[in-house]
Design an enzyme around this catalytic site. Structure first.
Site, PDB file in Angstrom:
ATOM      1  N   ASP A 252      26.701  20.078 -77.753  1.00 39.55           N
ATOM      2  CA  ASP A 252      26.719  20.807 -76.472  1.00 39.55           C
ATOM      3  C   ASP A 252      27.629  22.019 -76.664  1.00 39.55           C
ATOM      4  OD1 ASP A 252      26.869  21.376 -73.518  1.00 39.55           O
ATOM      5  OD2 ASP A 252      25.841  19.463 -73.408  1.00 39.55           O
ATOM      6  N   HIS A 275      26.113  24.650 -78.486  1.00 42.62           N
ATOM      7  CA  HIS A 275      25.469  25.491 -77.483  1.00 42.62           C
ATOM      8  C   HIS A 275      26.253  26.770 -77.208  1.00 42.62           C
ATOM      9  CE1 HIS A 275      23.072  21.882 -75.600  1.00 42.62           C
ATOM     10  NE2 HIS A 275      22.886  22.027 -76.897  1.00 42.62           N
TER      11      HIS A 275
END
Length: 458
Positions: A252, A275
């Site tokens: 993430d 991310h």
């Protein structure tokens, strides 16, 4: 009034106050007696640290020989014996005496650990070995492996926080419930973590909430790009935070900066997989506060799905994100190098309108490298609160993705007032070659951006 009546009246007031506190806590989503309950990316209804909480920052940290877990009765760092009670008692004793806590070499298997203050002075934890969480989620009913609460702490020693989440992550689906976080600091002012390794998280690796003057330096955080919801470092409701020289590879955001974060410095970070480094997500909860004065520099993104990003939810409170700088950024084989997304997860947001988060004074400066996506810059702002004062300086990117139909980069601006100067990306609303034109100027371009050369490329 007689002394007896005074005593009775005082007792009534105390009982009433406790009951009222419980009611307020329940309405705000708090636990009146222990921790404030939190959502995934920040607390709801967080309040100030209780009186007599963390020791004052000026006090000398707990040091000396202190308490060594390896010398405690029943201690076994064999990775198989449950050491929860042993480690918890060692913390309780160290906190009570204001002493250093040492966790020696070995693998120390544990369930939920609550390193809770107040302590008479700041505490040093020297982690030399590995704190390894139990593999199941049910051992952590409060959704965190290690909780530090209401204490100023220095965590050092070069040891490892092992979330032991490999098995759960392999079988996890996107729709599954969230898993426990590896470590959370809550109301821990003047705290720091240096040289610690975080591996194999089940949920977030490190969460820092309501902890002013926090420093993280030299952390290594790895759990694999295929894992879900494993943010490297998540920050919320904290001021004067410095995160430096960290290597983060997660599933993430490498670093996510949540609401009410003020005066934050992020520098010398390697991110990937992951991310990207994000402001947000912002605006999911009605009690969120402004984010301002965030400086993110010298970040290298390697194989990430995003680079420098700001993201806000629909149906948000009317708050602000301001004075944000991303500078000296290197993009290596990553997608979406520059993103403002005010429609983040809009499909999952309750009906009620677009984002009302006002984004102003954002600079993206000296961003270089290669993009795997044709979209080099996406400024997708809200119609209810258009972005203003967005500056892109020295953006030099080339396209190296797999799109056989187009090798050109593009820039998109929706509801954004932006200027692009000294860059090789096209102005908003246009496409250009992998080194397309955009030279200095200042005339407003379609889409609300000021193009760098005054004329719109074909």
């Amino acid at each position: 009034m007689s002394s007896t009546l005074v005593v009775i009246f005082g007792i009534v007031l105390v009982i009433s106050g406790v009951a009222n506190a419980d009611n307020v806590a329940e309405r705000l989503g708090l636990d009146a007696h222990t921790h404030i309950k939190y959502d995934r990316r920040g607390l709801s209804g967080a309040t100030a640290a209780p009186a007599g909480g963390a020791a004052a920052g000026g006090a000398a940290p707990g040091g000396g020989a202190g308490i060594n877990v390896g010398n405690c009765p029943g201690a076994k760092g064999d990775g198989a014996s449950d050491m929860t009670a042993v480690i918890q008692k060692a913390w309780d004793d160290a906190c009570a005496g204001g002493q250093k806590l040492t966790i020696p070499t070995g693998i120390w298997l544990h369930g939920a650990l609550n390193f809770k203050g107040p302590c008479p002075k700041p505490i040093t934890i020297e982690l030399l070995g590995t704190l390894k969480a139990k593999p199941d989620a049910t051992s952590f009913p409060e959704m965190r492996h290690i909780s530090l609460y209401s204490v100023s702490v220095t965590l050092t020693g070069g040891g490892t926080i092992d979330g032991n989440g490999v098995a759960l992550q392999k079988t996890r689906k996107q729709t599954d419930k969230n898993l426990p976080d590896s470590m959370e600091l809550m109301q821990c002012p003047d705290s720091s973590i240096e040289g610690i390794k975080f591996v194999n998280a089940k949920g977030f690796n490190l969460k820092v909430v309501q902890s002013d003057n926090f420093k993280a330096h030299g952390l290594s955080i790895t759990c694999g790009g295929e894992t879900l919801n494993t943010d490297g470092i998540h920050l919320a409701r904290s001021k004067n935070v410095c995160i430096t020289d960290c290597n983060i590879a997660v599933g993430d955001d490498c670093i996510s900066i949540g609401d009410a974060s003020v005066d934050v410095t992020v520098k010398n970070i390697q991110c990937g997989p992951g991310h990207g480094v994000s402001i947000g997500s912002i605006g999911r909860y009605p009690d969120e506060k402004d984010v301002r004065n965030v400086d993110i520099s010298n970040v290298t993104f390697i194989g990430t799905s995003n680079g420098a990003r700001i993201k806000t939810f629909h149906n948000s409170p009317a708050i602000a994100v301001s004075n944000i700088t991303f500078s000296d950024i290197t993009i290596k084989d990553s997608f979406n190098p520059v993103v403002i997304d005010q429609h983040y997860n809009s499909g999952f947001t309750a009906a009620g309108g677009v984002s009302k988060v006002k984004i102003t004074g954002v600079t993206f400066r000296n961003i270089k490298g290669n993009s795997m996506s044709n979209m080099a810059v996406s400024l997708n702002c809200s119609s209810a609160a258009p972005c203003e004062g967005i500056t892109l300086e020295g953006i030099s990117l080339t396209y190296t993705g797999n799109n056989s139909l187009s090798k050109e980069l593009s820039t998109n601006c929706e509801n954004a007032k932006a200027t692009i100067t000294g860059s090789t990306i096209p102005m908003c609303g246009a496409t250009g070659g992998a080194g397309g034109a955009a030279a200095a100027g200042g005339a407003a371009a379609s889409g609300g951006a000021a193009a760098s050369g005054g004329s719109k490329p074909k």
